[in-house]
Design an enzyme around this catalytic site. Structure first.
Site, short mmCIF file in Angstrom:
data_model
loop_
_atom_site.label_atom_id
_atom_site.label_comp_id
_atom_site.label_asym_id
_atom_site.label_seq_id
_atom_site.Cartn_x
_atom_site.Cartn_y
_atom_site.Cartn_z
N LYS A 79 4.31 9.13 8.70
CA LYS A 79 4.06 8.53 10.02
C LYS A 79 5.01 9.07 11.10
O LYS A 79 4.82 10.19 11.56
CB LYS A 79 4.05 7.01 9.89
CG LYS A 79 2.87 6.58 8.97
CD LYS A 79 2.47 5.14 9.03
CE LYS A 79 1.13 4.96 8.32
NZ LYS A 79 1.18 4.27 7.04
N ASP B 150 9.39 2.96 -0.29
CA ASP B 150 8.32 3.62 0.46
C ASP B 150 8.50 3.27 1.93
O ASP B 150 8.08 2.22 2.40
CB ASP B 150 6.95 3.17 -0.06
CG ASP B 150 5.82 3.89 0.67
OD1 ASP B 150 6.11 4.70 1.57
OD2 ASP B 150 4.64 3.62 0.34
N TYR C 101 0.85 -1.19 0.00
CA TYR C 101 0.00 0.00 0.00
C TYR C 101 0.89 1.23 0.00
O TYR C 101 1.83 1.33 0.79
CB TYR C 101 -0.90 0.01 1.24
CG TYR C 101 -1.81 1.21 1.33
CD1 TYR C 101 -2.87 1.37 0.46
CD2 TYR C 101 -1.60 2.19 2.31
CE1 TYR C 101 -3.71 2.48 0.54
CE2 TYR C 101 -2.43 3.29 2.40
CZ TYR C 101 -3.49 3.44 1.52
OH TYR C 101 -4.32 4.53 1.61
C1 LIG Z 1 0.50 4.74 5.67
C2 LIG Z 1 1.26 4.50 4.42
C3 LIG Z 1 1.10 5.33 3.30
C4 LIG Z 1 0.06 6.41 3.23
O1 LIG Z 1 0.28 7.41 4.16
P1 LIG Z 1 -0.96 8.39 4.55
O2 LIG Z 1 -0.32 9.38 5.45
O3 LIG Z 1 -1.98 7.52 5.19
O4 LIG Z 1 -1.45 8.99 3.28
C5 LIG Z 1 1.91 5.12 2.21
N1 LIG Z 1 2.83 4.13 2.21
C6 LIG Z 1 3.00 3.31 3.25
C7 LIG Z 1 4.03 2.24 3.20
C8 LIG Z 1 2.19 3.46 4.39
O5 LIG Z 1 2.34 2.61 5.42
#
Ligand SMILES: *Cc1c(COP(=O)(O)O)cnc(C)c1O
Length: 424
Positions: A266, A238, A144
Site C-alpha cells: 500500500k 502484516d 486479511y
Molecule cells: C491489502 C492488504 C493485503 C493484500 O495486499 P494486495 O496488494 O491487495 O495484494 C495484505 N494484508 C493486509 C493487511 C492488507 O491490508
C-alpha cells in the site's frame, strides 16, 4: 447526484470483466447500486466519469496517505518514466527505497521487494516454513492477508478449528495447515502454543486490523503473540495496511512490537504496485539467491513503483508533524460521528487508530470479528448511500477501514458531518 456515464460503463464492463471489476469489493455488492467510475483525483477529492466530485475516504484502500496526485510524487514518477519503465535488472532506486524502509523499521536488516501485499505475505510464509522446517501457520478470524491459498481460510465454529477454506478452489488438505483463532483472544492463543507450539512455523496477524473494519489489539493479546517466539515460531506483522500509516514506523513503532518478519505494501508503493517483506538477516538469507526459499518477480522492484514509494516515504519522513495532524483530524471526525449518531439514538461503536476508522452500527465494544459481524449492515447501506449522494465516498462495505490523507482537514470533516446529519 446523477451518474449516467458510470452506469453505462458498468453495464459495458460486466460484459467483459467478471462482475465488471478487477477486485471484488469495487462492485458495491455489500451496499448495492452502481460504483462510480473514477477518472481523476486531486488531494482529498476524486471525480467520476460524469464529472461529480467526491471527498475520498477510500484512498485506493490505503496507499494514498499524501492524497491523490501529490505534485512531488507525480514529478518523480515522470522523471523516472522518461528513462524507461522496467529493466529486469537491479536499479538504484531499489537500494534507496530499501534504505528508507530500514529507517522506518530499524529491525529489518534485509528487505525484498515484490509487487502486491498478497505476494509479500505469501512469500513471508514460505520463508517462515523454509526457515523453521515446520508445516503449520496461525492466522486470526477476520484478518486479511491477501488471496494466497493458505490465507483464504476462516475458522469454523469454536475458538480453535482446523482451517476450512473460505474460497472455492482452495484444497482442504492445504487449508488444514492454517490454524485459525479469534483475534484478541490471548487464552486461546496460549492454549494452542502449549499444545502445538513446536509444529507451528509462523503466526501472521494484522497489528491493528483494518480488514474486518478496524479492530484494536489489547495489550494482553499482543503479549501472548510475542510469547510465541519462545517456541521458535516466527511472528509476522502484516503491516501492508498499517505500515507508514499509524506512524512512519507503522504499528511496529506505534505499539512497540518485536516481529521477526514484517510485510509492507500500500503506502510503500505510493499508489503504484510495490510491496515488500523483510526481517533479520539470518532469516532473510534463506531467500534465493542466497538460500533455498525460492521467490521471484518479473516486475519486482519496478523503477516507477520504487520512485513513487521513495518520494512518498521521503515526504513522510521530512514531515513528522503529518502524523500528529492525521491523529488530530481523525479524532475530530470520530468525535463528530459519535455525537451525531448519539443524538439520533443510533447504536454505534467507532473504532479508530490514527487515520484508520470504522463506524460499526452495534452497541460496542467491538474487539473481535464475531462482534464486528453484529453490525447492522442494512443501516450501513443507508449510511453509505446517504453520504455518497452528497459527495462523500466512504468504503462500500462495513468491514473495511475509512482512511484519511494529510489533505483531509477541518473543512473535510465538517463537510462529512454535515452530509451525515442530512442523510439521517
Ligand atoms: C491489502 C492488504 C493485503 C493484500 O495486499 P494486495 O496488494 O491487495 O495484494 C495484505 N494484508 C493486509 C493487511 C492488507 O491490508
Amino acid at each position: 447526484m446523477e451518474r449516467p456515464l458510470s452506469e453505462g460503463l458498468f453495464a459495458e464492463a460486466q460484459k467483459h470483466i467478471p462482475g465488471g471489476v478487477s477486485s471484488p469489493v469495487r462492485a458495491f455488492k455489500a451496499v448495492g447500486g452502481t460504483p462510480p467510475f473514477l477518472v481523476r483525483g486531486e488531494g482529498a477529492y476524486v471525480w467520476d466519469a460524469d464529472g461529480n466530485r467526491y471527498l475520498d475516504y477510500v484512498l485506493s484502500w490505503g496507499p494514498l496517505i499524501l492524497g491523490h496526485a501529490h505534485p512531488e510524487v507525480v514529478r518523480r514518477i515522470q522523471e523516472v518514466a522518461a528513462q524507461g519503465f522496467t529493466f529486469g535488472a537491479p536499479h538504484p532506486l531499489e537500494v534507496e527505497l530499501a534504505k528508507a524502509v530500514k529507517r522506518a523499521y530499524p529491525a529489518l536488516e534485509l528487505v525484498r521487494f515484490v509487487s502486491s501485499g498478497t505476494e509479500a505475505t505469501m512469500s513471508a510464509l514460505r520463508l517462515a516454513r523454509g526457515y523453521t522446517g515446520r508445516p503449520y501457520i496461525v492466522k486470526f478470524r477476520g484478518n486479511y492477508h491477501g488471496h494466497a491459498d493458505g490465507l483464504l481460510v476462516e475458522a469454523g465454529s469454536g475458538a480453535l478449528t482446523l482451517g476450512v477454506p473460505s474460497s472455492a478452489g482452495v484444497p482442504r488438505e492445504y487449508a488444514r495447515l492454517t490454524l485459525v483463532l479469534e483475534y484478541n483472544d490471548p487464552e486461546a492463543l496460549r492454549a494452542l502454543l502449549k499444545e502445538r507450539g513446536e509444529e507451528i512455523a509462523a503466526i501472521i496477524f494484522e497489528p491493528v486490523v483494518g480488514n474486518a473494519g478496524v479492530l484494536i489489539p489489547t495489550e494482553e493479546f499482543l503479549e501472548a503473540l510475542h510469547q510465541a517466539r519462545e517456541y521458535g515460531i516466527l511472528l509476522i506483522a502484516d503491516e501492508v495496511m498499517t505500515g507508514f500509516r499509524l506512524a512512519f514506523g507503522g504499528a511496529t513503532e506505534r505499539l512497540g512490537l518485536k516481529p521477526d518478519l514484517v510485510t509492507l505494501g500500500k503506502i510503500l508503493g505510493g499508489g503504484l504496485p510495490a510491496a515488500a517483506y523483510g526481517g533479520r538477516r539470518e532469516v532473510m538469507e534463506k531467500v534465493a539467491p542466497l538460500g533455498p526459499v525460492y521467490q521471484a518477480g518479473t516486475l519486482s522492484g519496478n523503477p516507477l513503483a520504487m520512485a513513487a514509494g521513495l518520494a512518498t516515504l521521503e515526504i513522510l519522513e521530512k514531515n513528522p508533524d503529518y502524523y500528529a495532524r492525521l491523529e488530530e483530524v481523525g479524532a475530530k471526525l470520530e468525535a463528530g460521528l459519535k455525537a451525531i449518531l448519539s443524538r439520533k439514538g443510533i447504536p454505534h461503536a467507532v473504532n479508530r487508530v490514527g487515520s484508520m476508522l470504522t463506524v460499526f452500527f452495534t452497541e460496542g465494544p467491538v474487539r473481535t470479528f464475531a462482534e464486528a459481524k453484529r453490525t447492522d449492515t442494512e443501516l450501513f447501506r443507508r449510511f453509505f448511500h446517504g453520504l455518497l449522494d452528497q459527495g462523500v465516498y466512504w468504503p462500500p462495505s462495513n468491514f473495511e477501514a475509512a482512511f484519511l490523507s494529510i489533505l483531509h482537514g477541518e473543512e473535510e470533516v465538517a463537510m462529512t458531518l454535515e452530509a451525515l446529519a442530512k442523510a439521517l
